[in-house]
Design an enzyme around this catalytic site. Sequence first.
Site, PDB file in Angstrom:
ATOM      1  N   HIS A 240      16.644  61.444  44.978  1.00  0.00           N
ATOM      2  CA  HIS A 240      16.286  61.018  45.335  1.00  0.00           C
ATOM      3  C   HIS A 240      16.828  61.107  46.746  1.00  0.00           C
ATOM      4  O   HIS A 240      17.584  61.891  46.944  1.00  0.00           O
ATOM      5  CB  HIS A 240      16.258  59.481  44.792  1.00  0.00           C
TER       6      HIS A 240
ATOM      7  N   CYS B   5      22.883  61.898  40.631  1.00  0.00           N
ATOM      8  CA  CYS B   5      22.142  62.500  40.771  1.00  0.00           C
ATOM      9  C   CYS B   5      21.700  63.119  41.491  1.00  0.00           C
ATOM     10  O   CYS B   5      22.697  63.653  42.708  1.00  0.00           O
ATOM     11  CB  CYS B   5      21.722  60.744  41.823  1.00  0.00           C
TER      12      CYS B   5
END
Length: 435
Positions: free
Chosen positions: A360, A378
């Site tokens: 992201h 992440c």
Amino acid sequence: MCASNAPGCGPDQARRGENELNVRPISGASVDARERGSRKLPALVLGVLLVTLTACGGGGSDSGSGSGDSKGKDAASTAETKQSEAVVAIAPKDGAKSVDTNGALRISASKGTLTQVEVKDAKGTAVSGKIAAGGASWAPATHLAAATKYTVHAVAKDAKGRVAAEDSSFTTLTPANTFIGNFTPEDGSTVGVGMPFSIRFTRGITNPEDVTKAISITTEPAVDVEGHWFGNDRLDFRPEKYWKSGTKVTVKLDLDGVEGRSGVYGKQAKTVKFTIGRNQVSVVDAKKHTMKVTQDGRTVKTIPVTTGKPGYDTWNGQMVMSQKLEVTRMNGETVGYGGEYDIKDVPHATRLTDSGTFIHGNYWGGGAFGNYNASHGCIGLQDVKGGYSKTVSAAWFFNHSMIGDVVVVKNSNDATVAADNGLNGWNMSWAKWKS
């Protein structure tokens, strides 16, 4: 004949009488005929008359006995011998209700062999099946649909080639408990080369063989596709290696009537088609803090990234994009990290695992990109708050990615991601996948 001494009977009359036939008047002959008989009719003509009248009168040794109708008996006997000895048996019986969808339909022939079997539903759709070697029986190739009326027409032939036929109809059961499968990708979609066909069932399946058999996958060009169960409620299908770009995949879900578990039947009959797009595989090196994006085997961009910091390391392994979100909220409490973070406007987020791993946009990472790992697991790409810029790395990658694309992470200090944590069955060997 008159006596020679009778009145009016002279020698001429006596001699003439010796040449006449001594017979009684034939029944049905007229008096005139008797009188004409005194005129020396040739014996041949009289013989013909006798034969003719006897035949017309129905006399003879068979007269009145009933056994004289030999032609009628022969005809009946011939008709009987023309009747086929083959006997067709159909189960369930004609008119049966609430018939089981699997195993109840059986067709057989005795004293002969089956030559034709047609089983159709109310819409005229035929049920596929096969006559066994030797022609003694027929069985459907698959289960029947629930709450459906079927008609049966079966023909058998005996040793002399004479045929016998039976027709029947019955209705299958209406289940009280049902299940369906929620699947991905969607019908008509174009997806990346790593996309499996994944179906999650609304009820736990205890008859996995029957359910697997009811799902067929064909591809163009042809490639071997195998299924693998994760637990009792998820079934994924994939080829040995990533799909070839341009492959067209057709999935037929013939679950209507399948008994997935005792007393629980499928109610889904659907065809799903999807196409494999260009090949995009992105490789993240957690030590070098880079991601190399390749399309159709050619590197198109190298992007600086940040991955999980020590203690929050990113999974290694092959991960498939399963969801794209322009913006989303990320809260540490949802993944077991308490109140460590709660970011309400994370831009350009693409899901990689069910447990919460995303690749992201990151607008708060400062100088981490390409230099050190600073995330909670992440993969972060440089972005701006609000995600409005199309020139930043996160926006470019988001716009050039599709569901089903692959992200491979290497050189992280964590283990390899589990095959069922997202659509990540590629982390299993082909032998284990098929077992």
